[in-house]
Design an enzyme around this catalytic site. Structure first.
Site, PDB file in Angstrom:
ATOM      1  N   CYS A 131       0.814  -1.223   0.000  1.00 31.78           N
ATOM      2  CA  CYS A 131       0.000   0.000   0.000  1.00 31.78           C
ATOM      3  C   CYS A 131       0.847   1.272   0.000  1.00 31.78           C
ATOM      4  O   CYS A 131       0.561   2.217  -0.743  1.00 31.78           O
ATOM      5  CB  CYS A 131      -0.948  -0.002   1.203  1.00 31.78           C
ATOM      6  SG  CYS A 131      -0.153  -0.413   2.770  1.00 31.78           S
ATOM      7  N   HIS A 243      -2.960   6.444   4.624  1.00 34.01           N
ATOM      8  CA  HIS A 243      -1.519   6.529   4.842  1.00 34.01           C
ATOM      9  C   HIS A 243      -1.002   7.881   4.339  1.00 34.01           C
ATOM     10  O   HIS A 243      -1.461   8.396   3.317  1.00 34.01           O
ATOM     11  CB  HIS A 243      -0.783   5.437   4.071  1.00 34.01           C
ATOM     12  CG  HIS A 243      -0.969   4.058   4.608  1.00 34.01           C
ATOM     13  ND1 HIS A 243      -1.692   3.767   5.736  1.00 34.01           N
ATOM     14  CD2 HIS A 243      -0.495   2.856   4.141  1.00 34.01           C
ATOM     15  CE1 HIS A 243      -1.662   2.459   5.956  1.00 34.01           C
ATOM     16  NE2 HIS A 243      -0.947   1.890   5.000  1.00 34.01           N
TER      17      HIS A 243
END
Length: 342
Positions: A131, A243
Site C-alpha cells: 500500500c 496513509h
C-alpha cells in the site's frame, strides 16, 4: 455477458473493499464468488448494493471456470491457493506479499507500469504492490519521467487499517480505555498505539530495517526504476484509514517546485492540494473513501542539489490495495488479455 470472479479473503478489510469497488465501477461480472476460511463459511458480505453473497470455503472451492481471482487472504494462504487458481485457468491478481518479488510475476500499478501486465502469462499471477509503495510511485512516476529521480528518502505515517480489523479495533479500544482510565494492554501492536506512534511495521531484518521498509525499497525499484536509491522509515500512527508519506527527492537535473506542481497537476491518478496557508494541504481523514493519490507541501529542498519535498496521502484500502487490483483487472479487460466474456 460478463466475467466470473472469485474474491479470496472476502471477509477482510481489503476483501470487502474489493466487492464495494467492483460494484461501484460496474465491473463486467456475471458471477462473483466470496471465499474465505472455514471459520467464515455461511457469513454474508455485500456486493455493493447489488447483492448479498454467502461466503464459501476456500479450501474446498474449485476454481475451474473462474476468469479472474482477486486474492487478499494473507501471504501463507496465497502461497497455496493463488497457484491453484491460476492452474485452473483463472488470472490471479494477488494483493499479498507472497509473489511481489518473483521475477516471473509482474508487480503492477496501472498509472506507472501498465505494460508489465503482459507478463501475467508466465505464472498466471499479477502481484499488487504494498500500500505505501503504490501511493508513492503514482506520485513519483510523472516526476521521474520529467527529471530522473536519483534518490528517495521517505518516512511513512501508516494507519492501523493496514494491519487489519483487529488493529483498528485495538486503536478504538485503547482510546476508549485511556479516556476512562482503564489499563491499556497492547495485543496486535508491540506498544500502545492510541496517542502514540510506533516505528515498527512487519518483522525486523538483519540490517536493522523492517520488512515494510524493505518492501518500499525493493518494490519501487521493480515498478519504477532499478537505479533509484530508496531509504524508508515506516511508522504506524493512531489513524483508522489513510496513509501519509513525507518524501524527499533528489533528481539528476533541476526540477523546481513550480514545474513539479504543474507536472503533478496533470498526472493520472494524482490530485494536488497545495495552498500555502493553514489547512491548505491534505490529511488522511480527508481521503478516506477517495480514489486519487493526493500531493501537498510541494517545495524545493535547498540542502541538496536538485532536491524536492512532497507530502503524499492516500486511502490505503482503496488505491493502496483494492482499487489498484480492480484497475489491473480493468486494464486486462481493456487490453484484451482475457478471453472475451461469453
Amino acid at each position: 455477458m460478463g466475467y466470473r470472479l472469485a474474491i479470496v479473503g472476502a471477509t477482510g478489510n481489503v476483501g470487502r473493499e474489493l466487492l464495494n469497488i467492483l460494484a461501484e465501477r460496474n465491473f463486467p461480472a456475471d458471477d462473483v464468488v466470496a471465499l474465505a476460511s472455514s471459520r467464515s463459511v455461511g457469513k454474508e458480505v455485500s456486493f455493493g448494493e447489488k447483492a448479498i453473497l454467502k461466503v464459501q470455503d476456500l479450501e474446498k472451492f474449485d476454481f475451474k471456470g473462474i476468469d479472474i481471482t482477486l486474492s487478499s487472504p494473507g501471504a501463507k494462504v496465497s502461497a497455496v491457493h493463488s497457484p491453484r487458481a491460476a492452474k485452473a485457468g483463472a488470472v490471479v491478481i494477488d494483493n499479498t506479499s507472497q509473489f511481489r518479488m518473483d521475477p516471473d510475476v509482474p508487480l503492477v500499478v496501472p498509472e506507472v507500469n501498465a505494460h508489465a501486465i503482459a507478463g501475467w502469462t508466465r505464472k498466471g499471477i499479477i502481484a499488487n504492490p504494498n500500500c505505501s509503495t503504490i501511493q508513492m510511485v503514482v506520485a513519483l512516476k510523472p516526476l521521474h519521467d520529467a527529471a530522473t529521480i536519483k534518490r528517495v528518502v521517505v518516512a511513512t505515517y501508516q494507519s492501523t487499517s493496514g494491519a487489519g480489523k483487529e488493529a483498528m479495533d485495538e486503536l478504538f479500544g485503547q482510546t476508549r480505555a485511556i479516556y476512562v482510565n482503564d489499563t491499556v494492554e497492547p495485543q496486535k501492536f508491540t506498544k500502545q498505539i492510541a496517542f502514540n506512534v510506533i516505528p515498527h511495521i512487519d518483522v525486523f531484518m538483519d540490517d536493522g530495517s523492517t520488512k515494510e521498509e524493505w518492501k518500499m525499497v525493493a518494490e519501487t525499484k521493480k515498478i519504477l526504476d532499478p537505479r533509484i536509491k530508496v531509504t524508508a522509515t515506516c511508522v504506524r500512527v493512531p489513524v483508522f484509514v489513510g496513509h501519509a508519506e513525507a518524501v524527499n527527492l533528489e533528481f539528476d537535473r533541476p526540477l523546481d517546485e513550480t514545474e513539479a506542481r504543474a507536472i503533478l497537476s496533470k498526472a493520472n491518478g494524482v490530485v494536488v492540494v497545495d495552498r500555502r496557508e493553514p489547512g491548505g494541504y491534505i490529511t488522511p481523514v480527508e481521503v478516506a473513501g477517495d480514489d486519487p493519490v493526493y500531493v501537498s507541501r510541494i517545495r524545493s529542498d535547498p540542502t541538496i542539489e536538485n532536491g524536492l519535498n512532497l507530502w503524499i496521502v492516500g486511502d490505503n484500502l482503496r488505491k493502496g490495495a483494492a482499487l489498484n487490483a480492480v484497475q489491473i483487472a480493468e486494464a486486462m479487460v481493456k487490453g484484451q488479455h482475457l478471453k472475451a466474456a461469453a
